[in-house]
Structures are given as C-alpha cells and as structure tokens.
Design an enzyme around this catalytic site. Structure first.
Site, mmCIF file in Angstrom:
data_model
loop_
_atom_site.group_PDB
_atom_site.id
_atom_site.type_symbol
_atom_site.label_atom_id
_atom_site.label_comp_id
_atom_site.label_asym_id
_atom_site.label_seq_id
_atom_site.Cartn_x
_atom_site.Cartn_y
_atom_site.Cartn_z
ATOM 1 C CB CYS A 79 -0.984 -0.030 1.167
ATOM 2 S SG CYS A 79 -2.362 1.126 0.964
ATOM 3 C CG HIS A 167 -3.815 -3.622 3.222
ATOM 4 N ND1 HIS A 167 -2.800 -3.204 4.046
ATOM 5 C CD2 HIS A 167 -4.365 -2.494 2.705
ATOM 6 C CE1 HIS A 167 -2.738 -1.880 4.042
ATOM 7 N NE2 HIS A 167 -3.679 -1.428 3.235
ATOM 8 C CD GLU A 169 -1.765 -6.269 5.582
ATOM 9 O OE1 GLU A 169 -1.895 -5.068 5.832
ATOM 10 O OE2 GLU A 169 -1.350 -6.694 4.482
ATOM 11 C CB SER A 221 -0.806 -11.594 37.056
ATOM 12 O OG SER A 221 -0.806 -12.230 35.786
ATOM 13 N N GLY A 222 -1.337 -14.872 37.608
ATOM 14 C CA GLY A 222 -2.332 -15.885 37.287
ATOM 15 C C GLY A 222 -2.700 -15.878 35.818
ATOM 16 N N GLY A 223 -2.194 -14.876 35.087
ATOM 17 C CA GLY A 223 -2.478 -14.762 33.665
ATOM 18 C C GLY A 223 -1.525 -15.586 32.813
ATOM 19 C CB VAL A 224 -1.731 -16.495 29.207
ATOM 20 C CG1 VAL A 224 -0.873 -17.254 28.202
ATOM 21 C CG2 VAL A 224 -3.117 -17.116 29.296
ATOM 22 C CG ASP A 225 0.925 -12.334 28.536
ATOM 23 O OD1 ASP A 225 0.687 -13.233 27.709
ATOM 24 O OD2 ASP A 225 0.442 -11.196 28.456
ATOM 25 C CB SER A 226 2.939 -13.496 34.735
ATOM 26 O OG SER A 226 1.749 -14.062 35.235
#
Length: 509
Positions: A79, A167, A169, A221-226
């Site tokens: 583009c 585009h 993507e 934190s209990g989250g996925v990332d940590s």
C-alpha cells in the site's frame, strides 16, 4: 543464527497484522519504526514496507532510503510502501477520484512472476487507500491489475523490488497468505523453522547464558503471560527463580488460593502475599480510573519490593512483557495517544536496582499460548480469559470498598460458572461483570428495593485490538441474571453490554 524479516512501520493499523501473518508461516520477523532502523546483517532475509495513514504526497510523510538495500535484500512494499517506492523512482502518485476501499478482484495476474505464484485470476484482494499510482516508472513491470487499479502490483525490472497496493495480511484478501509465503519462501529463501519448540529451545539456552547463577524475582498474576514467562525461567534457572503472587483484594472469587495451588503443583518456587488491606486503604475514596490505576501500581511496587527484599542477592526482575507492549512503547511519530495507563515497558522505580529480563518480549499473545502448550502448561491456565492488571478495581465504576468487591466477586463467579457449564467460556475471548455506579428500584416479595446494578460483558476477539460483543443465548443470560439477583445481596438488576470495540473499549474504565 535466527532468520528474520524486517517490517518497517510507517504507522499503519495493519502493521502488527502483517507480522502475525509472517509468523503464522513460521518465519520470525521484527517490526521497527521507519525512523529507528536496526543495523542489518546476514540474519535478515528480506524487508516489508508497511502501509501508512499518511499520503506520500504530504510534506511530512514518512520516508526511508529503500534503495540502500537494493541488491542486498528483497523488498515488498504494501500500500503506502508500494506508492512510496513508485514515487521515489519517478512515478506519479495522485489522489484517486474515489477512495479505493474494500473487496475487489484481480482481473490480470502474471502468474509467472514469483510473487504471484498460485494466485488465480479473479483472486479477491482488500484495498484501503485514497491515493493511487497513476503512472509507473519505465523500469517497473505491472504484474497484477483490477478493473480500477492498473498498477495493483508491480516488480522493478531485474530487481528484487515488489509493490502491491492491496493488503495481503487481512483475511479479505483470499490468497494473501499464499502471496506472503511466495515472498518469504521463494523470494527471500526463508526456511520456515521458527516454531514454538524452536523458540523454547533457543530462549532457555539464551536465559541460561544471560542469567548464569543469578537470582530472579518475578511477579505472577495468574495470567497467561506471566505464567509462561515463569515456566521458561524455571526451566532455565530452577530454584534461582523466586515467584511472588500478590493478593491485592481485587482478584476474582477464590482466585488467589486456586492459582497459588496450581503454581505450586507446577513446581514453581512461589510465595503468596496477602496485601488486600494495603490496597483497599490506598483506594479509599478514589473514583477516577486513572488515579485507581496509579494507586494500585504504587502499592503493588511497594508490596512486591518488600517481598523481593526477603530474597537475598536478587539481580533480575522477570516480566511477562509481550511484543505488542514493546511495539506500542516505540511508536512511529512519538508516544501513542494514551487511552489508559498500560504496561510500563522497561520502567522501574529507581529504588529497585534490578536488571529486567523479559523472555516473551518477541511474542504475540497467540504465540505465547502456543509456547505454553508446548511447555505442557495446563490448558485451563492457558485458556483463561484476559484479566485487567488493576483487577476488579476498574470493574467497579466508583470508589472501591471491600463490600463492593465482595458483591462483584459473587456476581462474577456466577457468570463465569454458567459460561463454563454451558460451553460458552471458550467461545468468548473475555468476559466479566461490571459494578455500575447506579442504583435502581426493584420489588422483592412485597418489598420495594433500591439496590445496585450489575452489567455483564462478553466479547469475541483475537488480540484485543478490536472486539465484537458476544451473542450469548437469551436463555443462558436469563439463567445467569436470575441466579445473580436471587443469590447476591445488594443486586436487583442485571444488564448486558452490546457494544463493540471500537467505538467502546472492552473494559469500561
């Protein structure tokens, strides 16, 4: 040496999506602003120039000397990137008589060109631009057209320089993935060897070399990332990783103990800290959401610092920072507009004299989940809905008190329980209950009530950048509403949020 594709960002809303599509093809890529280009070496196999909200005809339009890489790296302009390549090579870019936006079809395709291998005639592509390439330079060959855009795709004669005005993507470009694979594999020679397993192997090796026998503290934190960050660090340095899980009093019902138990079963060296009262005291009387966030952040650092000091000779702070956080911290034209306080990438108070280690800072959210699965982390943990860092404090749309938290926890627990029981939890990207700053009249038995209102929120999304409200069946919503009103003292009305993002955000604050 890890093969890489460089994506130069000119500010397009689609830039991250290009990166995600490249990585879905098992090719590692990095996004860098056009004005912060890294030093390039043999690990880079090609360059993609992104779209942009700017017109190449504007005086302050983003510019880069792409000709410096001619003959060294293949280049694909998308583009704005294509229009910029044409203009800088002597072509003419003009404002289109009509904004070219939406689905169109290629009515000419040069399938002999390596970029367009296996792209059929009439392939649907997505246009999103108000300028168009009116005339192309003499050494440009048009390799694809639509009925309104003659230079829909081009290649510079005898050079590895391509441009496309659509585009590839976005999913609306039905053969976009094939086009990107043609560029990455056939043209750039990428080996498609970047997988979750390869990431784990190289990351653990790099962490061992970087950290040695040093100690690391990490806030879970209990989250996925940590969680994924913790398991990677644990596999690299074992007991030298000290995890701290803080109960800020703003988690979901029973979440602190449930998550603490699950982490201990994973073999992590973890300490739980009950700091509910410190947070409630700091939040007393505060209604402004930004001030809530700042108070929570300040107290968390104080609590975390106290716990970290109990570990001797700590040198590193582990963080679950992921790639979108990093990208957003270095925007094309300076800091992005602040919608709300977010991740403090690399930012630590001066008194915490620790170096930062971020094992996930090259991954998107879906990639983090794939890595977690490859690490053998429990699917229930990996499949947990995103939960805001400030927790229920920003789902209580007024000042926070322990009583309001308890009411919201009970309502939220009923909501989530029914979503799981009905098979809807995994169909929804994020769900939660919101405590509204209003009271309404109701009737219970023969008595008039004047009690609080709970709003239920559920959205479908891929990465949180955009989201649509989830069409949960009325029968299920009725069952949830009925149980909340009958069992949670202080609630006499339940409503459902049918706003999408944009224009609304997922969280209310």
């Amino acid at each position: 040496m890890q093969e890489k594709i460089l994506i130069l960002d000119f500010g397009s809303q689609y830039t991250q999506l290009i990166a995600r599509r490249v990585r879905e093809l098992n090719v590692y890529c990095e996004i860098h602003p056009f004005n912060h280009i890294p030093s390039l070496d043999a690990s880079f196999k090609g360059i993609i120039l992104s779209g942009s909200p700017y017109s190449v005809r504007q005086e302050d339009a983003p510019q880069v000397d792409f000709k410096q890489w001619d003959g060294i790296y293949p280049i694909l302009g998308v583009c704005y990137g294509a229009q910029y390549m044409a203009q800088q090579s002597g072509g003419e870019v003009l404002a289109s008589s009509t904004r070219e936006y939406g689905r169109v079809h290629l009515d000419f395709v040069n399938e002999a060109n390596p970029l367009l291998k296996n792209i059929p005639l009439n392939s649907q592509v997505w246009m999103s631009h108000s300028d168009t390439i009116a005339t192309i330079p003499a050494d440009f060959d048009i390799i694809a057209s639509t009925d309104t855009v003659k230079a829909a795709a081009f290649q510079v004669k005898n050079k590895q320089l391509w441009g496309i005005q659509f585009h590839p993507e976005v999913t609306h470009s039905t053969d976009g993935k094939q086009l990107l694979e043609n560029f990455l594999v056939d043209i750039c020679g990428c080996s498609q060897n970047w997988t979750a397993d390869s990431f784990i192997e190289t990351t653990i090796d790099a962490l061992r070399q970087k950290l040695g026998d040093d100690k690391v503290v990490l806030g879970l934190s209990g989250g996925v990332d940590s969680t994924v960050a913790a398991v990677l660090l644990h596999q690299a340095i074992g007991k030298n990783l000290h995890c701290i899980f803080v109960d800020n009093g703003l988690l979901r019902k029973d979440e602190f103990q449930q998550v603490l138990d699950s982490y201990q079963h994973m073999g992590l060296n973890i300490k739980g800290v009950d700091a509910k009262n410190r947070f409630y005291t700091a939040l007393a009387g505060i209604k402004d959401p930004e001030l809530k966030r700042k108070a929570i952040g300040r107290v968390f650092i104080e609590v975390f610092d106290d716990a970290a000091h109990e570990v001797q000779d700590v040198k590193w702070l582990g963080q679950g920072t992921i790639y979108p956080d990093v990208i957003e911290s270095v925007s094309v034209k300076g800091p992005s507009a602040t919608i709300k306080s977010h991740h403090n990438v690399g930012g630590l108070p001066d008194f915490m004299k620790l170096q930062v280690v971020e094992p996930l800072n090259t991954l998107f959210k879906d990639e983090v989940r794939r890595v977690g699965k490859a690490l053998g982390i429990d699917a229930a943990l990996l499949g947990r809905h995103p939960f805001p860092g400030p927790g229920l404090a920003i789902r209580i749309l007024e000042d926070v008190t322990p009583e309001k938290v308890a009411i919201l926890q009970e309502a939220d627990a009923i909501y989530i329980h029914h979503l799981k029981a009905a098979g809807w939890y995994d169909k929804v990207w994020q769900a939660g209950a919101i405590f509204l700053p209003v009271q309404s009249v109701g009737v219970m038995g023969d008595e008039r009530t004047y009690e609080h209102v709970i709003c239920l929120r559920a959205v479908g999304s891929v990465d949180g950048m955009t989201a649509d409200w989830s069409h949960i069946p009325y029968e299920l919503l009725a069952k949830i509403s009925n149980e909340i009103i009958n069992n949670v003292k202080g609630i006499n009305r339940v409503v459902y949020d049918i706003s999408s993002k944009p224009p609304a955000t997922i969280e209310w604050e």
